[in-house]
Design a protein around this motif. Structure first.
Motif, PDB file in Angstrom:
ATOM      1  N   UNK A 102       0.830  -1.212   0.000  1.00 50.59           N
ATOM      2  CA  UNK A 102       0.000   0.000   0.000  1.00 50.59           C
ATOM      3  C   UNK A 102       0.851   1.243   0.000  1.00 50.59           C
ATOM      4  N   UNK A 103       1.343   1.658   1.177  1.00 50.70           N
ATOM      5  CA  UNK A 103       2.279   2.775   1.242  1.00 50.70           C
ATOM      6  C   UNK A 103       3.555   2.357   0.520  1.00 50.70           C
ATOM      7  N   UNK A 104       3.954   3.140  -0.471  1.00 55.09           N
ATOM      8  CA  UNK A 104       5.134   2.761  -1.261  1.00 55.09           C
ATOM      9  C   UNK A 104       4.800   1.763  -2.341  1.00 55.09           C
ATOM     10  N   UNK A 105       3.525   1.380  -2.430  1.00 51.33           N
ATOM     11  CA  UNK A 105       3.092   0.413  -3.420  1.00 51.33           C
ATOM     12  C   UNK A 105       2.023   0.995  -4.317  1.00 51.33           C
ATOM     13  N   UNK A 106       0.815   0.415  -4.205  1.00 54.67           N
ATOM     14  CA  UNK A 106      -0.227   0.829  -5.153  1.00 54.67           C
ATOM     15  C   UNK A 106      -0.745   2.244  -4.847  1.00 54.67           C
ATOM     16  N   UNK A 107      -0.587   2.695  -3.605  1.00 58.22           N
ATOM     17  CA  UNK A 107      -0.996   4.077  -3.337  1.00 58.22           C
ATOM     18  C   UNK A 107      -0.016   5.030  -4.017  1.00 58.22           C
ATOM     19  N   UNK A 154       4.064  13.586  -2.790  1.00 58.74           N
ATOM     20  CA  UNK A 154       4.447  13.604  -4.207  1.00 58.74           C
ATOM     21  C   UNK A 154       3.686  12.484  -4.905  1.00 58.74           C
ATOM     22  N   UNK A 155       2.934  12.841  -5.923  1.00 58.88           N
ATOM     23  CA  UNK A 155       2.143  11.858  -6.669  1.00 58.88           C
ATOM     24  C   UNK A 155       2.528  11.860  -8.141  1.00 58.88           C
ATOM     25  N   UNK A 156       2.762  10.698  -8.738  1.00 57.39           N
ATOM     26  CA  UNK A 156       2.807  10.605 -10.204  1.00 57.39           C
ATOM     27  C   UNK A 156       1.349  10.590 -10.689  1.00 57.39           C
ATOM     28  N   UNK A 157       1.099  10.439 -11.988  1.00 64.34           N
ATOM     29  CA  UNK A 157      -0.295  10.345 -12.436  1.00 64.34           C
ATOM     30  C   UNK A 157      -1.018   9.240 -11.661  1.00 64.34           C
ATOM     31  N   UNK A 158      -2.258   9.519 -11.272  1.00 68.68           N
ATOM     32  CA  UNK A 158      -3.002   8.508 -10.513  1.00 68.68           C
ATOM     33  C   UNK A 158      -4.036   7.849 -11.409  1.00 68.68           C
ATOM     34  N   UNK A 159      -4.410   6.665 -11.012  1.00 70.89           N
ATOM     35  CA  UNK A 159      -5.407   5.879 -11.736  1.00 70.89           C
ATOM     36  C   UNK A 159      -6.722   6.656 -11.800  1.00 70.89           C
ATOM     37  N   UNK A 160      -7.222   6.860 -12.984  1.00 72.84           N
ATOM     38  CA  UNK A 160      -8.450   7.634 -13.237  1.00 72.84           C
ATOM     39  C   UNK A 160      -8.347   9.052 -12.676  1.00 72.84           C
ATOM     40  N   UNK A 219      -0.989   5.013 -11.202  1.00 73.57           N
ATOM     41  CA  UNK A 219      -1.654   4.601 -12.438  1.00 73.57           C
ATOM     42  C   UNK A 219      -1.032   3.332 -13.021  1.00 73.57           C
ATOM     43  N   UNK A 220       0.301   3.247 -13.027  1.00 74.44           N
ATOM     44  CA  UNK A 220       0.933   2.083 -13.661  1.00 74.44           C
ATOM     45  C   UNK A 220       0.591   0.793 -12.919  1.00 74.44           C
ATOM     46  N   UNK A 221       0.601   0.857 -11.575  1.00 73.28           N
ATOM     47  CA  UNK A 221       0.344  -0.368 -10.807  1.00 73.28           C
ATOM     48  C   UNK A 221      -1.138  -0.754 -10.887  1.00 73.28           C
ATOM     49  N   UNK A 251       2.170  -9.958  -8.193  1.00 74.19           N
ATOM     50  CA  UNK A 251       3.177  -9.216  -8.951  1.00 74.19           C
ATOM     51  C   UNK A 251       3.952  -8.296  -8.029  1.00 74.19           C
ATOM     52  N   UNK A 252       5.084  -7.804  -8.533  1.00 74.89           N
ATOM     53  CA  UNK A 252       5.952  -6.978  -7.701  1.00 74.89           C
ATOM     54  C   UNK A 252       6.596  -5.869  -8.510  1.00 74.89           C
ATOM     55  N   UNK A 253       7.361  -5.044  -7.820  1.00 71.70           N
ATOM     56  CA  UNK A 253       7.975  -3.867  -8.458  1.00 71.70           C
ATOM     57  C   UNK A 253       9.002  -3.318  -7.483  1.00 71.70           C
ATOM     58  N   UNK A 254       9.838  -2.422  -7.965  1.00 68.91           N
ATOM     59  CA  UNK A 254      10.644  -1.620  -7.057  1.00 68.91           C
ATOM     60  C   UNK A 254      10.563  -0.174  -7.527  1.00 68.91           C
ATOM     61  N   UNK A 255      11.533   0.650  -7.198  1.00 71.58           N
ATOM     62  CA  UNK A 255      11.399   2.070  -7.515  1.00 71.58           C
ATOM     63  C   UNK A 255      11.851   2.410  -8.935  1.00 71.58           C
ATOM     64  N   UNK A 256      12.341   1.428  -9.658  1.00 68.57           N
ATOM     65  CA  UNK A 256      12.745   1.681 -11.039  1.00 68.57           C
ATOM     66  C   UNK A 256      11.500   1.859 -11.901  1.00 68.57           C
ATOM     67  N   UNK A 257      11.509   2.853 -12.800  1.00 74.09           N
ATOM     68  CA  UNK A 257      10.368   2.937 -13.719  1.00 74.09           C
ATOM     69  C   UNK A 257      10.233   1.629 -14.502  1.00 74.09           C
ATOM     70  N   UNK A 258       9.031   1.260 -14.824  1.00 70.92           N
ATOM     71  CA  UNK A 258       8.749   0.029 -15.584  1.00 70.92           C
ATOM     72  C   UNK A 258       9.277  -1.235 -14.904  1.00 70.92           C
TER      73      UNK A 258
END
Ligand code: AHR
Length: 661
Positions: A79-84, A236-242, A250-252, A528-535
């Motif tokens: 959540x925090x640091x993730x999909x939020x 700080x927010x990147x583009x958000x979903x909808x 948005x990406x996640x 699925x997973x991710x880190x701070x790298x774009x894409x």
């Protein structure tokens, strides 16, 4: 509590052992040649399939900044640091001992967590930046996010609260922490006074960074400051979903949406229950402006800031935007640290929560919802009472707790469907009310999940079920499954074929848990997973299995005749269905799984069909998808035969969806 401690020890141990994807025994036993059956899909007969069958479960977790990862863990920063969408860590100084984690000074300054200067009654600390005498040029501070800030080619929105005498330029930057490269630089003019925090908001464009080693910086003219400035609730927010405010990344979220989940079970899981009664998930502390959300001491021994991020309304926006049916779990009197003896005030709390969600905007709580930006009532049909009340000392009292809550909800909202949090009949009321659903949870090793293929075949049709959590996992063995490989994902497909064959009685099933930040992994695997790298979004093979099954759904399950003696299925498994909404030209869907490390050929007859597509995922036992190394990808191809006969080569551990009309 004891179970939770054992579980924590097990998953902490998981982090230390190397990955091991030993071949499951069940499959090894069946290495001998298996006859190649021909499947003939019947055009009618069979049972109805639940339209809600495939969904997801999500519970937010957060680790308080400053607390060593080895001693206090979180639910993967999903959540925090993730999909939020909010990317800066420790922005509300929440939790017991947040300290200065994720902050660093820039230039001739000193930073402290100022516990005497609160931004609001909920955000009780701020960052004091003291400028050293004689400081020159632009100075300030950086926030390094959740092990870096994802810097993309995108527009970022940013806000912060500020106190102290300063009139002039604030410079915001996104920069490489090690490289020093500047990806975004934005100036804004502010006027700030001592004695009162004021909110400042802006947006700016950035170019993309090649990696996640980035930070967000706030700089001001040091020579203009006499003493110190205070900053609070930096966001700080990147583009958000909808484009939702306080929304999801948005990406996640878009990656999740590709699965087409039809329901979302939230907010837990253990996350709902609380380590103590006072630290349970309290809906009313998660709504409204984030500056008024205090956060809480979360489960699994770590503070949780989920209230700043994904609160009740954010969950419901997510459901609406993604067309998911919300399955809301309400607190049923049990926490890991104790049980309430008088449930009445908590039942009132549930009714208040339901009025907030469902009441007209003229009602007390409905008007609060309207003030928070949602005039129309939300859509809500399913309520789960508690979580896993057969565990953690909940069994004895659950029948009574359940009935009290059931009565209150049914009296006020007779059309809602209630879900009991477990299926142990010793922990359920003797006289079970009608119309209930029962929640089953299981995390199994691959062979065990495959062995459960028939589990639902003889399940009493009078007890409709949801599988609120399931997944291939091994929480005890030394060689536990850490991140899903093909045998694990194939075992899930086998089990899902069993679920779909019985989807007249299994109404919903959710793979759990959903996602992880690879830099903060505690529970694994996730989808699925991710880190701070774009894409960096990395699907496990299980992600594709979920997506393939969920995006290809028939409304009617069809009988399948076979030509061989393999009707007991193993090691091949299948289920067929057809869409009924396209009356004239239905699509016929056959899902197949080959639970063994050899290829296998299947012939499938689907009379009166001609063409369509086939999607397959397969891979050898050790192959898996890793961060920045996605080895297992599904293959999609067209398929055609004027006689409706199709030959399918299932790869080892292959999972296939064939859809033709
Ligand atoms: O999904 C992880 C945890 O597993 C959930 O919080 C809990 O319900 C289950 O035991």
């Amino acid at each position: 509590m004891k179970n939770l401690v054992k579980w924590l020890l097990a998953v902490t141990y998981f982090q230390l052992v190397p990955e091991n994807h030993d071949q499951p025994d069940l499959a090894a036993r069946d290495n001998a040649a298996t006859p190649s059956p021909t499947l003939t899909v019947q055009r009618s007969g069979g049972n109805q399939s639940s339209p809600l069958l495939y969904g997801v479960m999500f519970e937010v977790g957060a680790r308080a900044a400053g607390i060593p990862l080895t001693s206090y863990q979180e639910m993967d920063h999903s959540g925090d640091g993730g999909i939020h969408g909010q990317l800066l860590q420790n922005n509300g100084f929440q939790g017991d001992n947040p300290g200065l984690a994720a902050y660093k000074g820039i230039g001739d300054v000193e930073l402290i967590q100022d516990i005497l200067s609160s931004v609001s009654s909920a955000i009780t600390s701020s960052l004091q930046v003291s400028v050293q005498p004689g400081a020159k040029g632009y100075v300030g501070f950086a926030n390094t996010g959740y092990k870096g800030v994802p810097v993309m080619n995108a527009t970022y929105s940013c806000e912060f609260w500020m106190m102290g005498d300063y009139s002039g330029t604030i410079m915001l930057e996104l920069a490489g922490s090690s490289s020093g490269k500047i990806y975004a630089s934005h100036n804004m003019t502010v006027r700030s006074l001592w004695g009162e925090f004021t909110r400042h908001q802006t947006s700016f464009n950035s170019s993309a960074s090649p990696d996640g080693d980035n930070e967000w910086r706030l700089l001001f003219n040091g020579s203009q400051v006499d003493g110190a400035l205070n900053f609070g609730l930096v966001q700080l927010f990147p583009p958000t979903y909808k484009s939702r405010s306080n929304g999801l990344r948005d990406d996640i979220a878009t990656f999740l949406e590709k699965i087409h989940p039809s329901f979302l079970r939230f907010p837990g899981g253990n996350n709902l229950e609380g380590l103590q009664i006072d630290s349970r998930w309290q809906w009313n502390l998660t709504i409204g402006p984030v500056v008024n959300r205090a956060g809480r001491q979360g489960d699994w021994f770590y503070p949780n800031t989920d209230a700043l991020g994904i609160g009740l309304d954010e969950y419901l926006w997510c459901c609406e935007d993604m067309h998911m049916e919300p399955v809301l779990a309400v607190w049923a009197g049990k926490s890991y640290g104790g049980m309430v003896s008088h449930l009445e005030p908590y039942i009132d709390d549930i009714l208040n929560e339901l009025e907030y969600i469902l009441g007209p905007s003229t009602s007390t709580y409905g008007s609060l919802r309207a003030n928070n930006g949602r005039a129309d009532p939300w859509s809500l049909q399913y309520i789960e009472t508690g979580n896993e009340d057969d565990l953690a000392g909940g069994c004895d009292t659950y029948p009574d707790r359940f009935m009290q809550i059931h009565r209150a909800i049914q009296t006020n909202y007779p059309n809602l469907t209630l879900i009991a949090s477990n299926i142990d009949f010793l922990c359920l009321p003797i006289d079970l009310p009608s119309g209930l659903l029962y929640d089953h949870h299981y995390y199994c090793q691959p062979d065990d999940l495959v062995s459960m293929f028939n589990y639902w075949d003889n399940h009493p049709r009078s007890q409709p079920a949801i599988v609120g959590e399931y997944g291939c996992r091994n929480t005890t063995d030394r060689e536990g499954i850490f991140w899903s490989s093909m045998p694990c994902s194939c075992s899930e497909a086998v089990h899902m074929i069993g679920l779909e064959r019985n989807s007249d009685v299994v109404k919903m099933a959710a793979y759990a848990p959903l996602l992880q930040h690879f830099g903060f992994t505690q529970w694994s695997p996730t989808l699925f997973g991710f880190d701070s790298t774009p894409n960096s979004l990395t699907p496990s093979p299980s992600y594709h299995v979920q997506r393939m099954f969920s995006t290809n759904r028939g409304e009617t399950i069809l009988p399948v005749h076979t030509t061989t003696t393999t009707s007991n299925f193993h090691p091949l498994y299948w289920v067929a269905s057809k869409t009924t909404h396209q009356k004239k030209n239905p699509t016929y869907i056959v899902k197949m799984a080959n639970y063994r490390p050899q290829n296998h050929t299947l012939h499938i007859n689907i009379p009166h069909t001609k063409s369509g597509y086939l999607e397959m995922i397969s891979g050898e036992g050790n192959a898996t998808n890793l961060l920045h190394d996605v080895a297992i990808q599904p293959v999609l191809r067209k398929i055609a035969n004027s006689e409706g006969g199709y030959t399918v080569d299932l790869g080892e551990w292959g999972v296939v969806v064939l859809a033709v009309s």
